[in-house]
Scaffold this active site. Structure first.
Site, PDB file in Angstrom:
ATOM      1  N   TYR A 117       0.710  -1.120   0.082  1.00 47.94           N
ATOM      2  CA  TYR A 117      -0.035  -0.103   0.031  1.00 47.94           C
ATOM      3  C   TYR A 117       0.885   1.242  -0.031  1.00 47.94           C
ATOM      4  O   TYR A 117       0.621   2.094  -0.740  1.00 47.94           O
ATOM      5  CB  TYR A 117      -0.932  -0.008   1.143  1.00 47.94           C
ATOM      6  CG  TYR A 117      -1.546   1.215   1.550  1.00 47.94           C
ATOM      7  CD1 TYR A 117      -2.429   2.067   0.342  1.00 47.94           C
ATOM      8  CD2 TYR A 117      -1.366   1.913   2.765  1.00 47.94           C
ATOM      9  CE1 TYR A 117      -2.826   3.216   0.860  1.00 47.94           C
ATOM     10  CE2 TYR A 117      -1.803   3.237   2.730  1.00 47.94           C
ATOM     11  CZ  TYR A 117      -2.589   3.769   1.998  1.00 47.94           C
ATOM     12  OH  TYR A 117      -3.211   5.116   2.027  1.00 47.94           O
ATOM     13  N   PHE A 165      -2.084  11.245   8.292  1.00 47.60           N
ATOM     14  CA  PHE A 165      -1.578  10.238   9.530  1.00 47.60           C
ATOM     15  C   PHE A 165      -3.019   9.640   9.861  1.00 47.60           C
ATOM     16  O   PHE A 165      -3.575   9.324   8.758  1.00 47.60           O
ATOM     17  CB  PHE A 165      -0.883  11.191  10.613  1.00 47.60           C
ATOM     18  CG  PHE A 165       0.414  11.133  10.258  1.00 47.60           C
ATOM     19  CD1 PHE A 165       0.835  12.227   9.379  1.00 47.60           C
ATOM     20  CD2 PHE A 165       1.255  10.314  11.068  1.00 47.60           C
ATOM     21  CE1 PHE A 165       2.202  12.425   9.107  1.00 47.60           C
ATOM     22  CE2 PHE A 165       2.936  10.595  10.991  1.00 47.60           C
ATOM     23  CZ  PHE A 165       3.030  11.743   9.669  1.00 47.60           C
TER      24      PHE A 165
END
Ligand code: UDP
Length: 338
Positions: free
Chosen positions: A148, A176
């Site tokens: 990913y 984040f």
């Protein structure tokens, strides 16, 4: 007119909502593999006076995305459409490389074909890999530890090369941990299956919900559980609007962390959820989840300075809006099940 890929998904739909609130015309392109038609319908219902076109299509099909640019005069693109589950990307990297990398290549090709030269791209803290230091600034080496993260880093590199060769101006926003929902609970986080911490804790408080599982209590952190930087989705989207302004004002290609600089452990998040829900939430302690770094916390000075962006919502704010939305979602799912 702004094109939002993945605009029927969790983060993309919050971007569409904010753009509509700003009075922008929006085209949503989404395959609905992970996004929801109901989300698009809700957005349309809430903004009857705005221009919003929904086009169902897959970025892996060049003709489908190219047709969007034939139909609409697009000024800029905000590109969310992607698969984002780390574990799944390890088991099935081909799915991730085709969807995320090849899909993005098609999008960029159609943009260049139609002379659209501005894009805001959803990147991720996962491009940094195992942190060498905390808080993580944008100079931190990018060494992803899973497919990913690799796909997102590859797209960042492609964007750099395309700017140099074709003048494709881009802003990469490295997220984040995104949390929370629209304050009015019109839309929110809706993954099937859900893998994220806050919705999983909250879901366990509803009838029929699975007991919350806490993955790993033996990390080298304040209380043994993983520390993450939870950034509110509305704050996060404000940075996208700033990034669009930045590009519209002639800003050069750039990249920014989007986080709060505040780390919270899984146990701290769990406590915040108990406080907000007013419930004693049962918990089952499990072993570590593969691929979880102990701590990920952002340094966000660059986004503050250049984009003039400041997140102002706390973890508790995010848990509150997530809980309000989860109630709406549970009621909707119950109705549908009847
Ligand atoms: N986590 C957990 N139980 C869950 C989901 C997540 O204990 O049901 C933990 C996970 O191991 C990690 C943190 O919560 O330490 C954040 O995970 P999440 O999947 O929300 O985001 P990530 O940091 O993986 O992007």
């Amino acid at each position: 007119m702004i094109l939002v890929t993945g605009g029927a998904g969790y983060i993309g739909s919050h971007c569409v909502l904010s753009l509509l609130e700003k009075g922008e015309d929006v085209v949503v392109f989404d395959s609905l593999e992970l996004g929801h038609q109901e989300t698009v319908d809700t957005l349309k219902l809430n903004f009857p006076k705005n221009f919003i076109d929904f086009i169902k299509g897959n970025l892996q099909n060049y003709d489908e995305i190219n047709e969007v640019f034939n139909l609409h005069k697009i000024d800029a693109v905000v590109h969310f459409a992607a698969f984002s589950q780390v574990g799944e990307s390890v088991k099935n990297p081909q799915k991730y490389y085709f969807n995320n990398v090849y899909g993005s290549l098609n999008l960029f090709k159609a943009m260049l074909e139609h002379d659209v030269k501005k894009i805001v791209f959803s990147s991720t803290a996962a491009t940094y890999g195992e942190p060498e230091y905390i808080p993580i600034d944008e100079k931190h080496p990018q060494n992803p530890i899973n497919p990913y993260g690799n796909t997102k880093l590859m797209i960042e590199r492609i964007l750099d090369d395309y700017d140099k060769a074709y003048g494709l101006k881009n802003v990469r926003l490295r997220y984040f941990n995104v949390a929370g929902a629209d304050e009015k609970s019109r839309i929110g986080e809706w993954h099937e299956p859900e893998t994220h911490l806050i919705p999983n804790i909250l879901k366990s408080t509803f009838s029929g919900g699975k007991t919350f599982q806490m993955f790993g209590t033996d990390y080298n952190t304040v209380d043994g559980t993983c520390v993450r930087d939870y950034i509110n989705v509305e704050d996060l989207i404000n940075a996208h609007l700033s990034a669009l302004d930045y590009l519209n004002n002639g800003g050069e290609t750039n990249y920014f962390n989007l986080g709060t600089t505040d780390g919270n452990s899984v146990k701290q998040v769990f406590t915040a959820c108990e406080k907000v829900t007013g419930k004693d939430i049962p918990v089952e302690v499990k072993g570590r989840r593969a691929g979880d770094p102990a701590s990920l916390v952002a340094d966000n000075k660059k986004a503050k300075e250049v984009l003039k962006w400041t997140p102002d919502k706390t973890l508790e704010d995010s848990v509150k809006s997530a809980y309000k939305w989860e109630k709406v979602l549970q009621e909707r799912l119950e109705r549908q099940a009847k």
